[in-house]
Write a protein that holds these residues in place. Structure first.
Motif, PDB file in Angstrom:
ATOM      1  N   VAL A  93       0.763 -10.504 -11.770  1.00 32.95           N
ATOM      2  CA  VAL A  93       2.074 -10.792 -11.177  1.00 32.95           C
ATOM      3  C   VAL A  93       2.456  -9.697 -10.195  1.00 32.95           C
ATOM      4  CG1 VAL A  93       4.543 -10.924 -11.694  1.00 32.95           C
ATOM      5  CG2 VAL A  93       2.922 -12.229 -13.058  1.00 32.95           C
ATOM      6  N   HIS A  94       2.227  -8.455 -10.576  1.00 32.58           N
ATOM      7  CA  HIS A  94       2.535  -7.316  -9.704  1.00 32.58           C
ATOM      8  C   HIS A  94       1.788  -7.448  -8.369  1.00 32.58           C
ATOM      9  CE1 HIS A  94       3.933  -3.117  -9.186  1.00 32.58           C
ATOM     10  NE2 HIS A  94       2.767  -2.909  -8.597  1.00 32.58           N
ATOM     11  N   SER A  95       0.517  -7.809  -8.445  1.00 34.97           N
ATOM     12  CA  SER A  95      -0.293  -7.957  -7.228  1.00 34.97           C
ATOM     13  C   SER A  95       0.143  -9.156  -6.396  1.00 34.97           C
ATOM     14  CB  SER A  95      -1.776  -8.100  -7.597  1.00 34.97           C
ATOM     15  OG  SER A  95      -2.257  -6.921  -8.217  1.00 34.97           O
ATOM     16  N   ILE A  96       0.561 -10.229  -7.067  1.00 35.46           N
ATOM     17  CA  ILE A  96       1.031 -11.407  -6.327  1.00 35.46           C
ATOM     18  C   ILE A  96       2.312 -11.077  -5.572  1.00 35.46           C
ATOM     19  CG2 ILE A  96       1.894 -13.769  -6.573  1.00 35.46           C
ATOM     20  CD1 ILE A  96       0.008 -13.920  -9.104  1.00 35.46           C
ATOM     21  N   VAL A  97       3.210 -10.306  -6.200  1.00 36.08           N
ATOM     22  CA  VAL A  97       4.420  -9.851  -5.512  1.00 36.08           C
ATOM     23  C   VAL A  97       4.046  -9.089  -4.247  1.00 36.08           C
ATOM     24  CG1 VAL A  97       6.373  -8.243  -5.663  1.00 36.08           C
ATOM     25  CG2 VAL A  97       5.891  -9.803  -7.553  1.00 36.08           C
ATOM     26  N   ALA A  98       3.070  -8.194  -4.372  1.00 35.93           N
ATOM     27  CA  ALA A  98       2.631  -7.422  -3.206  1.00 35.93           C
ATOM     28  C   ALA A  98       2.080  -8.329  -2.112  1.00 35.93           C
ATOM     29  CB  ALA A  98       1.578  -6.393  -3.632  1.00 35.93           C
ATOM     30  N   HIS A  99       1.379  -9.386  -2.503  1.00 34.21           N
ATOM     31  CA  HIS A  99       0.820 -10.306  -1.512  1.00 34.21           C
ATOM     32  C   HIS A  99       1.876 -11.193  -0.873  1.00 34.21           C
ATOM     33  CE1 HIS A  99      -3.656  -9.973  -1.291  1.00 34.21           C
ATOM     34  NE2 HIS A  99      -3.349  -9.062  -2.194  1.00 34.21           N
ATOM     35  N   TYR A 100       2.922 -11.520  -1.603  1.00 34.98           N
ATOM     36  CA  TYR A 100       4.043 -12.215  -0.976  1.00 34.98           C
ATOM     37  C   TYR A 100       4.573 -11.377   0.183  1.00 34.98           C
ATOM     38  CZ  TYR A 100       4.852 -15.904  -4.499  1.00 34.98           C
ATOM     39  OH  TYR A 100       4.764 -17.010  -5.297  1.00 34.98           O
ATOM     40  N   HIS A 104       3.874 -12.594   3.949  1.00 36.08           N
ATOM     41  CA  HIS A 104       5.054 -13.299   4.452  1.00 36.08           C
ATOM     42  C   HIS A 104       6.218 -12.396   4.827  1.00 36.08           C
ATOM     43  CE1 HIS A 104       2.885 -16.741   2.909  1.00 36.08           C
ATOM     44  NE2 HIS A 104       2.916 -16.244   1.685  1.00 36.08           N
ATOM     45  N   GLY A 105       6.178 -11.131   4.443  1.00 36.37           N
ATOM     46  CA  GLY A 105       7.301 -10.247   4.700  1.00 36.37           C
ATOM     47  C   GLY A 105       7.382  -9.789   6.141  1.00 36.37           C
TER      48      GLY A 105
END
Length: 382
Positions: A93-100, A104-105
């Motif tokens: 989950v932590h890594s997925i947040v980083a990839h968001y 997309h940021g």
């Protein structure tokens, strides 16, 4: 002869990285796992230590504070945790947040948040699921209304992994309830001293006892307008869908590693445990069951490694990733169940790895999209 489950993507550098990860996992995670299981979370210190050692956001570019590696490095971390049955650090989950953020940021959002995720200063969570909505993301009710320079957020989320420790939440909201998918956005919410934000109870789960899973509540929470992921409303559903292959591959990776860990533990047990004057490993049923398990792992390893290769080339699509999640999580359930049976009564005791793996494995068929949803996704491509 001992069967080896070799990775086609491993090289000397990956082997050295794995050694470093294994030392961290054994010294900082495994050693404190019993305490974490009782507390319902691993605490923030272990996240900080992982960040100090460069074990968070390993596939994020160095320019944003990450490790500058690729998915193989993420896979190694997940494997070393999963094969030991250690679930407290939800690094996926932590890594997925980083990839968001990476995918997309805005540039300002990337530079502000990615280094803090990589250092472990912030633990990342994704708040999608709501009470009563389940997998129906379009049915969510959490609302964000723009008022001047802020969004005012009201709603509730549940089953949020890392929710108790999260310092940064990717919050999925409705910015235009009149639209369906096009009315969904993602807000970047920093939780420290945030008025109106409240963490509910840490949920009492059947498995994943060391991992914090919480309810989250938002009552007139003000989120600055520049915290809208990507800066454009209505992109949330697209942003979530585009990163699903990455998320579902993590589930496949952890499933295979868990199967390998359960297999190794079971082989050691049946060789040591005796019944009717001889080792359990000498009975034909035991040998045949282990042969079936080893074959399932080898078959799964070939497929998951193929998916990792596609991910490294930027070619992994949603259908293939859904197949990986579906097959691996189902196989994990079968394999761990067989391992518990070979342990006999000991396999039902929580002090044994296979018992913990058994309860932990069940969620794999539910999160990341239920396996019924995986079948729906796959069937649309037929």
């Amino acid at each position: 002869m001992t069967i080896e489950f070799k990775r086609s993507w491993a090289d000397e550098d990956i082997a050295l990285f794995r050694d470093n990860v294994a030392r961290f996992v054994e010294n900082e995670v495994q050693r404190h796992d019993e305490a974490a299981r009782k507390a319902g979370n691993v605490g923030l210190d272990v996240w900080r230590k992982a960040g100090e050692l460069g074990l968070l956001c390993t596939d994020i570019p160095e320019a944003y504070g990450g490790g500058g590696g690729d998915f193989r490095h993420e896979a190694v971390i997940h494997e070393e945790l999963a094969r030991r049955g250690l679930t407290g650090m939800n690094t996926s989950v932590h890594s997925i947040v980083a990839h968001y953020l990476l995918n997309h940021g805005t540039e300002a959002q990337k530079r502000h948040y990615l280094p803090r995720l990589a250092s472990g200063e912030l633990v990342g969570a994704i708040a999608m699921t709501e009470p009563g909505a389940g997998s129906d993301l379009q049915g969510m009710r959490t609302r964000a209304e723009l008022s001047g320079d802020h969004y005012v957020v009201n709603g509730a989320k549940t089953f949020i992994s890392n929710g108790f420790l999260a310092g940064l939440i990717m919050l999925v909201v409705k910015t235009d309830p009149g639209q369906r998918s096009r009315g969904t956005s993602i807000l970047i919410v920093e939780t420290k001293d945030l008025a109106g934000f409240r963490v509910g109870r840490v949920l009492d789960k059947m498995g994943l006892k060391a991992q914090d899973t919480s309810e989250l509540f938002f009552d007139d929470v003000q989120v600055p307008r520049d915290r809208l992921l990507g800066g454009v409303e209505g992109q949330g559903f697209y942003q979530m869908m585009s990163d699903l292959p990455y998320e579902r591959l993590f589930i496949g990776v952890t499933a295979l590693a868990c199967m390998e860990g359960a297999y190794a533990s079971t082989v050691a047990h049946v060789r040591d445990r005796k019944a009717f004057g001889r080792a359990i490993a000498e009975f034909q049923n035991t040998k045949f069951k282990l042969a079936e398990i080893a074959t399932q792992i080898q078959v799964g390893r070939a497929f998951i490694d193929q998916c990792i290769a596609q991910q490294l080339r930027g070619e992994l699509d949603t259908v293939t990733a859904s197949m990986a999640k579906l097959w691996a999580s189902e196989a994990q359930g079968r394999v761990v169940d067989e391992c518990v049976q070979l342990f006999g009564g000991y396999g039902y005791m929580n002090e044994y790895l296979v018992a913990r793996m058994y309860t932990d494995a069940r969620i794999q068929r539910i999160f990341g999209g239920t396996n019924e949803i995986m079948k729906e996704v796959i069937s649309r491509a037929i």
